[in-house]
Motif scaffolding. Structure first.
Motif, PDB file in Angstrom:
ATOM      1  N   VAL A 195      -9.661  -6.317  12.491  1.00  0.00           N
ATOM      2  CA  VAL A 195     -11.264  -6.077  12.134  1.00  0.00           C
ATOM      3  C   VAL A 195     -11.597  -5.110  13.226  1.00  0.00           C
ATOM      4  O   VAL A 195     -11.382  -5.419  14.631  1.00  0.00           O
ATOM      5  N   PRO A 196     -12.042  -3.944  13.124  1.00  0.00           N
ATOM      6  CA  PRO A 196     -12.451  -2.880  14.031  1.00  0.00           C
ATOM      7  C   PRO A 196     -13.875  -3.241  14.674  1.00  0.00           C
ATOM      8  O   PRO A 196     -14.466  -3.955  14.131  1.00  0.00           O
ATOM      9  N   SER A 197     -13.843  -3.092  16.131  1.00  0.00           N
ATOM     10  CA  SER A 197     -14.974  -3.229  16.867  1.00  0.00           C
ATOM     11  C   SER A 197     -16.379  -2.608  16.279  1.00  0.00           C
ATOM     12  O   SER A 197     -16.119  -1.669  15.811  1.00  0.00           O
ATOM     13  N   ASP A 206     -13.810   6.904   9.517  1.00  0.00           N
ATOM     14  CA  ASP A 206     -13.644   8.380   9.308  1.00  0.00           C
ATOM     15  C   ASP A 206     -12.298   9.034   9.609  1.00  0.00           C
ATOM     16  O   ASP A 206     -12.041   9.794   8.664  1.00  0.00           O
ATOM     17  N   LEU A 207     -11.579   8.489  10.812  1.00  0.00           N
ATOM     18  CA  LEU A 207     -10.516   9.141  10.857  1.00  0.00           C
ATOM     19  C   LEU A 207      -9.160   8.661  10.187  1.00  0.00           C
ATOM     20  O   LEU A 207      -8.227   9.273   9.783  1.00  0.00           O
ATOM     21  N   GLY A 215      -5.028   2.973   8.371  1.00  0.00           N
ATOM     22  CA  GLY A 215      -6.220   1.860   8.313  1.00  0.00           C
ATOM     23  C   GLY A 215      -6.020   0.348   8.621  1.00  0.00           C
ATOM     24  O   GLY A 215      -6.630  -0.497   8.461  1.00  0.00           O
ATOM     25  N   THR A 216      -4.816   0.156   9.247  1.00  0.00           N
ATOM     26  CA  THR A 216      -4.155  -1.139   9.451  1.00  0.00           C
ATOM     27  C   THR A 216      -4.270  -1.440  10.830  1.00  0.00           C
ATOM     28  O   THR A 216      -4.357  -0.501  11.587  1.00  0.00           O
ATOM     29  N   ARG A 217      -4.593  -2.741  11.357  1.00  0.00           N
ATOM     30  CA  ARG A 217      -4.667  -3.238  12.830  1.00  0.00           C
ATOM     31  C   ARG A 217      -5.215  -2.532  13.615  1.00  0.00           C
ATOM     32  O   ARG A 217      -5.001  -1.859  14.490  1.00  0.00           O
ATOM     33  N   PRO A 218      -6.624  -2.144  13.330  1.00  0.00           N
ATOM     34  CA  PRO A 218      -7.437  -1.305  14.245  1.00  0.00           C
ATOM     35  C   PRO A 218      -7.610  -1.773  15.678  1.00  0.00           C
ATOM     36  O   PRO A 218      -7.842  -0.952  16.670  1.00  0.00           O
ATOM     37  N   GLY A 219      -7.384  -3.153  15.962  1.00  0.00           N
ATOM     38  CA  GLY A 219      -7.422  -3.675  17.377  1.00  0.00           C
ATOM     39  C   GLY A 219      -6.150  -3.929  18.277  1.00  0.00           C
ATOM     40  O   GLY A 219      -6.105  -4.237  19.322  1.00  0.00           O
ATOM     41  N   ALA A 220      -5.069  -3.383  17.546  1.00  0.00           N
ATOM     42  CA  ALA A 220      -3.739  -3.557  18.254  1.00  0.00           C
ATOM     43  C   ALA A 220      -3.725  -2.672  19.318  1.00  0.00           C
ATOM     44  O   ALA A 220      -4.225  -1.262  19.036  1.00  0.00           O
ATOM     45  N   PRO A 221      -2.875  -2.882  20.234  1.00  0.00           N
ATOM     46  CA  PRO A 221      -2.603  -2.046  21.276  1.00  0.00           C
ATOM     47  C   PRO A 221      -1.904  -1.069  20.327  1.00  0.00           C
ATOM     48  O   PRO A 221      -0.898  -0.925  19.492  1.00  0.00           O
ATOM     49  N   ILE A 222      -1.462   0.462  21.063  1.00  0.00           N
ATOM     50  CA  ILE A 222      -1.059   1.529  20.330  1.00  0.00           C
ATOM     51  C   ILE A 222       0.245   1.894  21.353  1.00  0.00           C
ATOM     52  O   ILE A 222       0.216   2.057  22.677  1.00  0.00           O
TER      53      ILE A 222
END
Length: 242
Positions: A195-197, A206-207, A215-222
């Motif tokens: 879930v995105p902040s 947008d991105l 579109g997956t794992r928006p809150g995960a470290p990169i």
């Protein structure tokens, strides 16, 4: 479990010393409530009992009778001073005080002055009811002068009241040899990485539409390799737009 009796001087129909917009009873109560809260939170095996926790009148004999009946280990009576002069801080014990009272006075006086600063009027002995009729080591503190403008200005400052409270707390803890409470480790609440902040939600969507992310794992470290993929997509997007 140590029992500490804190006596907020005056109260109700007896305001104590009054000057410069200050009533002694109000300062005494604020300091007493602060001592109870901070001492019980910061230290183990201690219970703070109060002569009064609200603006009520109590006879002196009732205060000491209750403290004696409760089996308190020490008693500290909180007051402000009056009488003009240079103002400052002082403490009182009974004229024929026990060694416990003398030690308590010395410990409290040092810690309060270290926190409060200003004029030190010294350790004094006087035939005062609160320190005479208490069966346990007992000290009365006179915390600045309400009728000295400079002291009154200080008593109106929250930081000064904090210093007075902390000085009493540290002195009591030192005298009784109290151990500090074990601090609990802060609880870290794990976020849902899917879930995105709130602050990033719009940009993330947008991105994602532009193809920079899947579109997956928006809150995960990169990782660095994932960053390389994103950079590659950005460069490709720029080339296409150029």
């Amino acid at each position: 479990m140590f029992k500490v009796w804190i006596d907020a001087g005056h109260g109700g129909k007896d305001p104590g010393a009054v000057a410069n917009g200050i009533q002694e009873k109000d300062i005494a109560l604020k300091v007493s409530l602060g001592i109870k809260e901070r001492l019980e939170v910061a230290y183990e095996d201690v219970q703070v009992l109060l002569s009064r926790s609200t603006d009520v009148f109590l006879e002196l004999r009732d205060r000491t009778a209750k403290a004696n009946a409760a089996g308190a280990d020490i008693l500290v009576s909180i007051h402000c001073n009056a009488g003009g002069g240079k103002g400052g801080f002082e403490t009182f014990r009974y004229t024929s005080a026990s060694q416990g009272s003398i030690k308590l006075q010395d410990t409290l006086h040092k810690t309060i002055m270290a926190n409060l600063g200003g004029t030190d009027r010294g350790h004094k002995a006087q035939n005062l009811h609160m320190v005479r009729e208490s069966k346990m080591p007992a000290v009365l503190t006179e915390n600045l002068f309400v009728d000295v403008a400079a002291d009154a200005d200080r008593l109106k400052q929250a930081s000064v009241l904090d210093a007075i409270i902390d000085g009493h707390v540290q002195g009591i803890a030192t005298y009784l040899g109290l151990a500090k409470t074990k601090e609990d480790k802060p609880v870290t609440q794990e976020r849902d990485i899917n879930v995105p902040s709130g602050w990033a939600k719009e940009t993330w969507q947008d991105l994602t539409k532009k193809g920079f992310f899947d579109g997956t794992r928006p809150g995960a470290p990169i990782t660095r390799e994932e960053m390389a993929i994103v950079v590659g997509r950005v460069l490709k997007y720029v080339d296409q737009k150029g």
